[in-house]
Write a protein that holds these residues in place. Structure first.
Motif, PDB file in Angstrom:
ATOM      1  N   GLY A 665       0.798  -1.090  -0.222  1.00  0.00           N
ATOM      2  CA  GLY A 665      -0.080   0.174  -0.282  1.00  0.00           C
ATOM      3  C   GLY A 665       0.776   1.325  -0.341  1.00  0.00           C
ATOM      4  N   ALA A 666       2.123   1.314  -0.337  1.00  0.00           N
ATOM      5  CA  ALA A 666       3.417   2.324  -0.230  1.00  0.00           C
ATOM      6  C   ALA A 666       2.691   3.171  -1.546  1.00  0.00           C
ATOM      7  N   PRO A 667       2.339   4.134  -1.476  1.00  0.00           N
ATOM      8  CA  PRO A 667       1.670   5.566  -2.419  1.00  0.00           C
ATOM      9  C   PRO A 667       3.472   5.347  -3.482  1.00  0.00           C
ATOM     10  N   LEU A 668       3.198   5.119  -4.717  1.00  0.00           N
ATOM     11  CA  LEU A 668       4.220   6.032  -5.523  1.00  0.00           C
ATOM     12  C   LEU A 668       3.958   6.908  -6.549  1.00  0.00           C
ATOM     13  N   PRO A 669       5.162   7.443  -7.183  1.00  0.00           N
ATOM     14  CA  PRO A 669       4.431   8.851  -8.130  1.00  0.00           C
ATOM     15  C   PRO A 669       3.599   7.647  -9.923  1.00  0.00           C
ATOM     16  N   ASP A 670       2.993   8.231 -10.165  1.00  0.00           N
ATOM     17  CA  ASP A 670       2.484   7.731 -10.866  1.00  0.00           C
ATOM     18  C   ASP A 670       2.780   8.518 -13.067  1.00  0.00           C
ATOM     19  N   PRO A 671       4.168   8.405 -13.269  1.00  0.00           N
ATOM     20  CA  PRO A 671       4.290   8.889 -14.787  1.00  0.00           C
ATOM     21  C   PRO A 671       3.033   9.562 -15.424  1.00  0.00           C
ATOM     22  N   SER A 672       2.457   8.473 -15.351  1.00  0.00           N
ATOM     23  CA  SER A 672       1.283   8.213 -16.863  1.00  0.00           C
ATOM     24  C   SER A 672       0.058  10.049 -16.190  1.00  0.00           C
ATOM     25  N   GLY A 673       0.180   9.769 -15.069  1.00  0.00           N
ATOM     26  CA  GLY A 673      -0.919  11.277 -14.725  1.00  0.00           C
ATOM     27  C   GLY A 673      -2.304  10.960 -14.613  1.00  0.00           C
ATOM     28  N   SER A 674      -2.730   9.781 -14.131  1.00  0.00           N
ATOM     29  CA  SER A 674      -4.056   8.803 -14.173  1.00  0.00           C
ATOM     30  C   SER A 674      -4.835   9.473 -13.595  1.00  0.00           C
ATOM     31  N   ALA A 675      -4.532   9.803 -12.332  1.00  0.00           N
ATOM     32  CA  ALA A 675      -4.971  10.175 -11.176  1.00  0.00           C
ATOM     33  C   ALA A 675      -5.773  11.641 -11.813  1.00  0.00           C
ATOM     34  N   ALA A 676      -4.934  12.565 -12.402  1.00  0.00           N
ATOM     35  CA  ALA A 676      -5.332  13.543 -12.671  1.00  0.00           C
ATOM     36  C   ALA A 676      -5.952  14.005 -14.001  1.00  0.00           C
ATOM     37  N   SER A 677      -5.691  13.095 -14.785  1.00  0.00           N
ATOM     38  CA  SER A 677      -6.227  12.465 -16.096  1.00  0.00           C
ATOM     39  C   SER A 677      -7.961  12.341 -15.511  1.00  0.00           C
ATOM     40  N   ALA A 678      -8.014  11.306 -14.286  1.00  0.00           N
ATOM     41  CA  ALA A 678      -9.470  10.755 -14.091  1.00  0.00           C
ATOM     42  C   ALA A 678     -10.136  12.060 -13.619  1.00  0.00           C
ATOM     43  N   MET A 679      -9.654  13.092 -12.620  1.00  0.00           N
ATOM     44  CA  MET A 679     -10.193  14.335 -12.424  1.00  0.00           C
ATOM     45  C   MET A 679     -10.025  15.594 -12.800  1.00  0.00           C
ATOM     46  N   ASP A 680      -9.933  15.204 -14.305  1.00  0.00           N
ATOM     47  CA  ASP A 680     -10.190  16.452 -15.445  1.00  0.00           C
ATOM     48  C   ASP A 680     -11.526  15.729 -15.530  1.00  0.00           C
ATOM     49  N   GLU A 681     -11.716  14.931 -16.207  1.00  0.00           N
ATOM     50  CA  GLU A 681     -12.946  14.205 -16.923  1.00  0.00           C
ATOM     51  C   GLU A 681     -14.003  13.959 -16.246  1.00  0.00           C
ATOM     52  N   ARG A 682     -13.904  13.731 -14.907  1.00  0.00           N
ATOM     53  CA  ARG A 682     -14.984  13.181 -14.384  1.00  0.00           C
ATOM     54  C   ARG A 682     -15.522  15.190 -13.600  1.00  0.00           C
ATOM     55  N   GLY A 683     -14.544  16.047 -13.756  1.00  0.00           N
ATOM     56  CA  GLY A 683     -14.999  17.252 -13.159  1.00  0.00           C
ATOM     57  C   GLY A 683     -16.046  17.983 -14.081  1.00  0.00           C
ATOM     58  N   ARG A 684     -15.358  17.505 -15.429  1.00  0.00           N
ATOM     59  CA  ARG A 684     -15.409  18.281 -16.613  1.00  0.00           C
ATOM     60  C   ARG A 684     -16.872  17.417 -16.797  1.00  0.00           C
ATOM     61  N   ARG A 685     -17.535  16.002 -16.825  1.00  0.00           N
ATOM     62  CA  ARG A 685     -18.738  15.290 -16.805  1.00  0.00           C
ATOM     63  C   ARG A 685     -20.017  16.049 -15.906  1.00  0.00           C
ATOM     64  N   ASP A 686     -19.375  16.459 -14.298  1.00  0.00           N
ATOM     65  CA  ASP A 686     -20.147  16.243 -13.292  1.00  0.00           C
ATOM     66  C   ASP A 686     -20.415  18.214 -12.967  1.00  0.00           C
ATOM     67  N   PHE A 687     -19.398  18.975 -13.613  1.00  0.00           N
ATOM     68  CA  PHE A 687     -19.250  20.313 -13.058  1.00  0.00           C
ATOM     69  C   PHE A 687     -19.558  21.227 -14.709  1.00  0.00           C
ATOM     70  N   GLY A 688     -19.303  20.827 -15.784  1.00  0.00           N
ATOM     71  CA  GLY A 688     -19.762  21.415 -16.736  1.00  0.00           C
ATOM     72  C   GLY A 688     -18.564  22.716 -17.124  1.00  0.00           C
ATOM     73  N   ASP A 689     -19.435  24.115 -16.752  1.00  0.00           N
ATOM     74  CA  ASP A 689     -18.615  24.970 -16.818  1.00  0.00           C
ATOM     75  C   ASP A 689     -17.760  25.727 -15.153  1.00  0.00           C
ATOM     76  N   HIS A 690     -18.474  24.659 -14.300  1.00  0.00           N
ATOM     77  CA  HIS A 690     -17.761  25.291 -13.652  1.00  0.00           C
ATOM     78  C   HIS A 690     -16.400  24.387 -12.819  1.00  0.00           C
ATOM     79  N   ALA A 691     -16.198  23.543 -13.441  1.00  0.00           N
ATOM     80  CA  ALA A 691     -14.789  22.327 -12.857  1.00  0.00           C
ATOM     81  C   ALA A 691     -13.734  22.912 -13.398  1.00  0.00           C
ATOM     82  N   ILE A 692     -13.564  22.189 -12.584  1.00  0.00           N
ATOM     83  CA  ILE A 692     -11.533  23.227 -12.230  1.00  0.00           C
ATOM     84  C   ILE A 692     -10.768  22.340 -13.581  1.00  0.00           C
ATOM     85  N   ARG A 693     -10.050  22.424 -14.394  1.00  0.00           N
ATOM     86  CA  ARG A 693      -9.713  21.380 -15.409  1.00  0.00           C
ATOM     87  C   ARG A 693      -7.805  21.360 -14.593  1.00  0.00           C
ATOM     88  N   VAL A 694      -7.898  19.808 -15.245  1.00  0.00           N
ATOM     89  CA  VAL A 694      -6.499  19.880 -14.799  1.00  0.00           C
ATOM     90  C   VAL A 694      -5.986  19.187 -15.880  1.00  0.00           C
TER      91      VAL A 694
END
Length: 703
Positions: A665-694
């Protein structure tokens, strides 16, 4: 007016009495009862809320119609006497009691009402604030309207009324808005004044069969409107209101004949004005005493309160308003006319002043009794990374565990080594979802299957170094009882890590010249509950009053791989009310929060900008093998790095993506940036114009 006239208007007095009770009831339910943090698991509050919603379409239109009927009786009186005894008195009382509103309620900013709390708001309330001011003025000047209407032919009244109806039905005027309410209320008042004789004839003789028919018709129209969600469809709302008015008029002649209640309603109907204008400051004082006690109550206390509170508070507030109004009215308005020439007038309004002072004293005492602790003079001091800025590092759920639900073999010594270089901000914080303690002899699971209790041994605490402050407001910090919770705090303090999370607790830090306050919330007793929005606003506003920047930790929402969506409404998990994340976050920002850090879902959610502030609804897991990494979706997390101005505005933000294996369970950096991409995609989906883009590299892009 003859005794017979008085007898014939008993139905109108009784109807006004019933309507003013419903006005008070509506405010009691909407502004106090439904603001309670109900945790009884039964739909009783919803039933009271539905009842208040059912009466609303006809409540004020019928009140104004009956007022118009009374206005017509002024036609037989000399204009000068009506001006003196009615209009001047009315305006005097309206201005006086609006001032009492302002004086009595300034200490209660969290009470949901638009009653003025400043001189500017007072001026607006008595001049341009719709809809109440305008129909109150119409009532004050009713004899002028009635006299003018008497001289007009019937068609001259019906044609404008028909034109207004067409405008409303076509959607040109929104009847649900303040502007539409003002016009519709004035229309009902004018109809009552112009057609008073016909209305009196209709309402004089009881017709039980007609009552049943009109009641059934109103229920059908209202139910259809709600089922089809058609309240905003042009023409529907006025139709429902008219049906409710007809139902109320048919009921009116039955009211005076009700044993005991009928006579009381009739007397109350002759004194509706003081109740209407004074019930709000009375309610807010009662609310200040009752709301917290009921919200924090358990079991039987909440169950009994859920059933009887609306009735009890309605009766108490109505009686208190009527008595206070009668006492104040004894001063009369004549002292205003005498004051410029007779400063020693025996008519000095001591009752008015006494009532105002009494309400203010009660308000101040109640406000101080519920006041939250102030910021300490001495608080931890941190040198900022950059002068004139405050930087925050934040993560989601932290658990030092392995796949066997045990402390890792290295005792957590290297658990955060791969990401510790990220911990460079002035204040690094996260949510510690476990106890760090020796065996306390208590385990919340008690050997039950499908129950999880998280504990790491005491020697783990020093290896959480890098975190400056950890939130403990969650569902696992007390897995090993209060003793385990206390041990966790003490062990972390020995390691130089502060904690926050207990009810009404605020953690303070001075970063350079800026004061930063951190508050923790969760859906559970013993913490600041995310479900108690009134308390949320009170705690955050108290912190914001003394801090430059307020950071809110919130353990909220459903959890698991499918819980990545943010939507309006309550979320549940394992039968628990986990709060309404959007309503909570918006309430916190409204009260002064600059950053809301969400955790609990164990998956990543999007980020929203609300009123220029940052809401991260879930940063996922920051490590934690075994349970936290059981599914692929829960093995991702984010480290949120923010640079803020001293006023809380964002300068720059970055999302660092991480992954971890379920074994340790030790956290490791993810060079692919998958967490950032997921937060961006889900923000645009849920908040539209109010989403904070990543964006690329995890950089935050504000909308």
């Amino acid at each position: 007016m003859t005794p017979a006239d008085h007898e014939r208007l008993a139905w109108a007095d009784a109807l006004k009495g019933a309507l003013i009770l419903l006005v008070v009831f509506w405010h009691v339910v909407l502004k106090t009862y439904l603001q309670v943090d109900w945790r009884i698991g039964l739909p009783i509050p919803g039933m009271w809320g539905l009842l208040s919603d059912i009466i609303w379409p006809f409540l004020m239109p019928l009140f104004l119609l009956v007022s118009g009927v009374f206005a017509a009786d002024a036609l037989s009186r000399p204009g000068a006497s009506v001006l003196r005894s009615r209009v001047l008195r009315f305006l005097y009382l309206y201005l006086l009691w609006t001032l009492i509103h302002m004086a009595a309620m300034w200490a209660f900013p969290d009470f949901p009402t638009a009653v003025p709390r400043s001189v500017a708001e007072f001026v607006e309330a008595i001049t341009i604030s719709p809809p109440n001011t305008w129909y109150l003025y119409a009532l004050a000047l009713y004899f002028l309207l009635a006299r003018a209407l008497r001289r007009l032919p019937t068609w001259a009244v019906l044609v404008p009324a028909a034109a207004l109806t067409v405008l409303v039905a076509s959607g040109v005027i929104d009847i649900v808005s303040n502007r539409g309410s003002m016009l519709s209320n004035l229309l009902f008042f004018l109809i009552g004044a112009r057609f008073a004789p016909a209305i009196k004839r209709f309402a004089t003789r009881p017709r039980p069969a007609l009552v049943l028919l009109l009641t059934a018709g109103y229920a059908a129209l209202y139910g259809g409107m709600r089922v089809l969600d058609a309240a905003t469809v042009p023409g529907v709302w006025p139709l429902v209101s008219l049906a409710g008015v007809a139902m109320g008029l048919s009921l009116a002649p039955l009211l005076p004949a009700i044993p005991l209640l009928g006579a009381w309603l009739t007397r109350l109907g002759r004194h509706t004005l003081p109740v209407y204008l004074l019930h709000m400051p009375i309610l807010v004082l009662v609310d200040a005493v009752v709301i917290g006690w009921v919200s924090d109550g358990r079991g039987a206390v909440q169950l009994v309160a859920a059933v009887v509170l609306p009735i009890m508070l309605t009766a108490l507030v109505t009686a208190g308003s009527a008595l206070l109004g009668a006492w104040i009215e004894k001063d009369g308005p004549r002292w205003l006319l005498e004051l410029p020439t007779r400063m020693t007038s025996p008519r000095v309004p001591w009752r008015v002043a006494g009532a105002t002072v009494m309400l203010i004293i009660i308000g101040v005492v109640a406000a101080r009794a519920s006041a939250l602790p102030a910021a300490p003079e001495a608080m931890p001091q941190v040198a900022p990374q950059r002068a004139g800025e405050v930087s925050i590092g934040a993560v989601g759920d932290v658990l030092v565990y392995d796949t066997g639900h045990r402390t890792p073999e290295d005792r957590g010594r290297g658990h955060f080594d791969a990401v510790r270089s990220w911990f460079t901000e002035d204040l690094v914080t996260g949510n510690l979802e476990q106890a760090i303690t020796a065996d306390t002899g208590y385990d919340k699971c008690g050997g039950q299957d499908e129950c999880l209790a998280f504990r790491s041994d005491p020697d783990v605490a020093p290896f959480l170094a890098g975190f400056d402050l950890l939130n403990l407001a969650n569902n696992h910090s007390r897995d090993y009882g209060d003793a385990g919770f206390t041990n966790t705090r003490d062990l972390l303090a020995d390691a130089g890590i502060r904690t926050v999370g207990e009810r009404d607790e605020v953690a303070w830090t001075r970063v350079g010249d800026s004061v930063v306050a951190v508050v923790g919330f969760a859906p559970y007793d013993g913490f600041n509950r995310v479900t108690d929005l009134r308390h949320v606003r009170a705690v955050v506003r108290s912190a914001a009053a003394e801090a430059d920047i307020v950071i809110v930790h919130a353990h909220m929402g459903a959890e698991g791989p499918g819980a990545d969506v943010v939507h309006a409404g309550t979320e549940t998990m394992f039968g628990e009310n986990r709060g309404d994340p959007m309503a909570f976050a918006h309430a916190a920002v409204d009260a002064g929060a600059d950053v809301v850090i969400g955790h609990g879902p164990h998956v990543l959610r999007g980020m929203e900008q609300y009123r220029g502030r940052i809401i991260a609804y879930s940063l996922g897991n920051f490590g934690g093998g075994g349970v936290f990494g059981a599914e692929e979706e829960t093995r991702r997390g984010a480290y949120l790095s923010l640079r803020l101005r001293p006023d809380g505005a964002l300068i720059e933000g970055t999302v660092h993506s991480l992954r971890f294996a379920p074994e340790d369970g030790a956290p490791l950096p993810d060079p692919s940036g998958s967490a950032a991409s997921a937060m961006d995609e889900r923000g645009r989906r849920d908040f539209g114009d109010h989403a904070i883009r990543v964006g690329s590299g995890g950089t935050l892009v504000m909308p």
